[in-house]
Design an enzyme around this catalytic site. Structure first.
Site, PDB file in Angstrom:
ATOM      1  N   LYS A  59       0.931  -1.164  -0.032  1.00 13.93           N
ATOM      2  CA  LYS A  59      -0.046   0.147  -0.039  1.00 13.93           C
ATOM      3  C   LYS A  59       0.824   1.206   0.059  1.00 13.93           C
ATOM      4  O   LYS A  59       0.360   2.292  -0.274  1.00 13.93           O
ATOM      5  CB  LYS A  59      -0.893   0.014   1.196  1.00 13.93           C
ATOM      6  CG  LYS A  59      -2.271  -1.045   1.160  1.00 13.93           C
ATOM      7  CD  LYS A  59      -3.170  -0.384   0.135  1.00 13.93           C
ATOM      8  CE  LYS A  59      -4.554  -1.319   0.297  1.00 13.93           C
ATOM      9  NZ  LYS A  59      -5.715  -0.327  -0.511  1.00 13.93           N
ATOM     10  N   SER A 315       0.535 -10.127  -0.347  1.00 12.79           N
ATOM     11  CA  SER A 315       0.118  -8.623  -0.292  1.00 12.79           C
ATOM     12  C   SER A 315       0.451  -7.994   0.945  1.00 12.79           C
ATOM     13  O   SER A 315       0.889  -6.665   0.925  1.00 12.79           O
ATOM     14  CB  SER A 315      -0.953  -8.165  -0.979  1.00 12.79           C
ATOM     15  OG  SER A 315      -2.054  -8.578   0.120  1.00 12.79           O
TER      16      SER A 315
END
Length: 422
Positions: A59, A315
């Site tokens: 992110k 992720s």
């Protein structure tokens, strides 16, 4: 309102630009061959280790790229605002600290404490945290109200061009790192920022790669919208996989994913929990629920991927240790190794001992027991959780209960009772 960016795809030029912006503040995370998964699926399975990123999540790529692109100096002095379940918040907080920009970060009250603490650590004195609401969508609504009231800039976690281009640098790195042609890439989907960024880059530069989106079964906002042919807001979601659970996907993200995804798969939360435990126990990899989504999907494609080269984007690794028991519980339930019953015991001495001796198998374990003796009644109900060493022993357990005329009610398939219990 018509979306003026409906035909938008992140261009190679803009992705390279994002890569140059990010080069001094992020890690180029490794693309590692995983030998256990490769052996299990008889394929070349590689993990893109974004759990090793500076904030333990991809992110930071989109957040920093977006904030760095802002040129309105006077507006930036007022500060920026974001809404996030955790990882985007950490990316924004880190960016605020690096760029010396004040930021207000709205997070759900249900956000794991570990993520809240890391946001504070990364943002230091430059950020303020507001814990409010139960879901990302509720938090986003409050954050947008604040933006409009105080004329501040909102940093969207996925529905933004610069966010998508930042996330696309994950795909750029994968193709630069891989020495083999990639047959499949599995990408977790929440709002769709990562999938739309990486997927569009793969479509342009590795068009033969099949792009598989992976969603939580309890929050299938992208798959449901794709099925309906338009963005649909889900009424309720399971928030367990907090990093990928949104009621409504982004408009930009939907338009791109609608064109680039080969397939999309929803994965049960329990299966994700089993994957988290396997990664930790067998590989010493700490994966958060959203981070393990792509790997959890492999079982559902075991025939198709045999002999192929696979990339799974791991992720994120922001997993709160206090959630370990819940993760283990969900895994055992999914693997059909833990079963709950209401058992009506005769209210006499020795009844429980008889149950243990007559009903339990040699490797079975009572993992949960709740009972209160009732006066002036022949039977008293107890809630019992039984953990099996092998799920195939379940039929034998039920058979012994029936043989010995045990009065019981099976709870696992009663969602209302079961939800209250667990």
């Amino acid at each position: 309102m018509k979306n003026k960016f409906k035909g938008y795809f992140p261009s190679y030029k803009e992705i390279i630009k994002a890569k140059n912006i990010l080069k001094d503040i992020i890690y180029e995370t490794p693309l590692q061959k995983n030998y256990l998964l490769s052996e299990k699926y008889k394929a070349n399975v590689f993990l893109k280790r974004e759990d090793l990123q500076i904030i333990r999540s991809y992110k930071i790529r989109g957040a920093y790229n977006k904030i760095k692109s802002l040129s309105h100096t006077e507006q930036l002095k007022k500060g920026i605002i974001c809404a996030s379940a955790g990882n985007h918040a950490q990316g924004v907080a880190y960016s605020c600290n690096i760029l010396k920009i004040p930021g207000k970060i709205y997070m759900p009250s249900t956000t794991p404490k570990q993520k809240v603490e890391r946001v504070k650590m990364f943002g230091k004195e430059y950020i303020e945290i507001i814990l409010i609401g139960d879901t990302f969508d509720a938090v986003s609504y409050e954050a947008m109200k604040d933006c409009k009231k105080n004329a501040k800039i909102f940093i969207h976690p996925f529905d933004d061009i610069k966010i998508i281009e930042g996330q696309a640098t994950v795909g750029l790195e994968i193709l630069q790192q891989s020495v083999l042609d990639i047959d499949y890439i599995f990408i977790p989907i929440g709002g769709g920022g990562l999938a739309s960024g990486v997927g569009s880059h793969f479509q342009e530069f590795s068009s033969k790669t099949k792009i598989i989106g992976v969603e939580p079964q309890g929050a299938p906002s992208m798959s449901y919208s794709l099925k309906k042919g338009k963005i649909v807001e889900l009424k309720t979601i399971d928030r367990f996989i907090d990093g990928a659970s949104v009621k409504k996907v982004g408009e930009l993200n939907f338009n791109i994913c609608n064109q680039i995804l080969f397939d999309i798969r929803t994965v049960p939360e329990g299966k994700v929990c089993t994957t988290i435990l396997d990664l930790y126990n067998l590989e010493a990899i700490v994966a958060e629920p959203a981070g393990a989504l792509s790997i959890a999907a492999l079982d559902f494609y075991s025939d198709e991927i045999k002999g192929k080269t696979i990339v799974c984007i791991l992720s994120g690794g922001n997993n709160d240790i206090t959630r370990t028991e819940e993760i283990r519980e969900r895994s055992l339930l999914y693997e059909e190794k833990k079963h709950y019953f209401i058992v009506k015991f005769p209210q006499r001495a020795g009844a429980l001992k008889e149950f243990v001796n007559n009903i339990l198998g040699p490797k079975d374990d009572i993992a949960y027991f709740e009972y209160s003796k009732k006066t002036s009644k022949e039977e008293g109900p107890a809630v019992i959780g039984i953990e099996l060493a092998d799920k195939n022993e379940f039929s034998g357990l039920i058979g012994r209960m029936k043989k010995h005329k045990v009065h019981f009610q099976y709870l696992n398939k009663n969602p209302d009772l079961f939800r209250i219990l667990i």
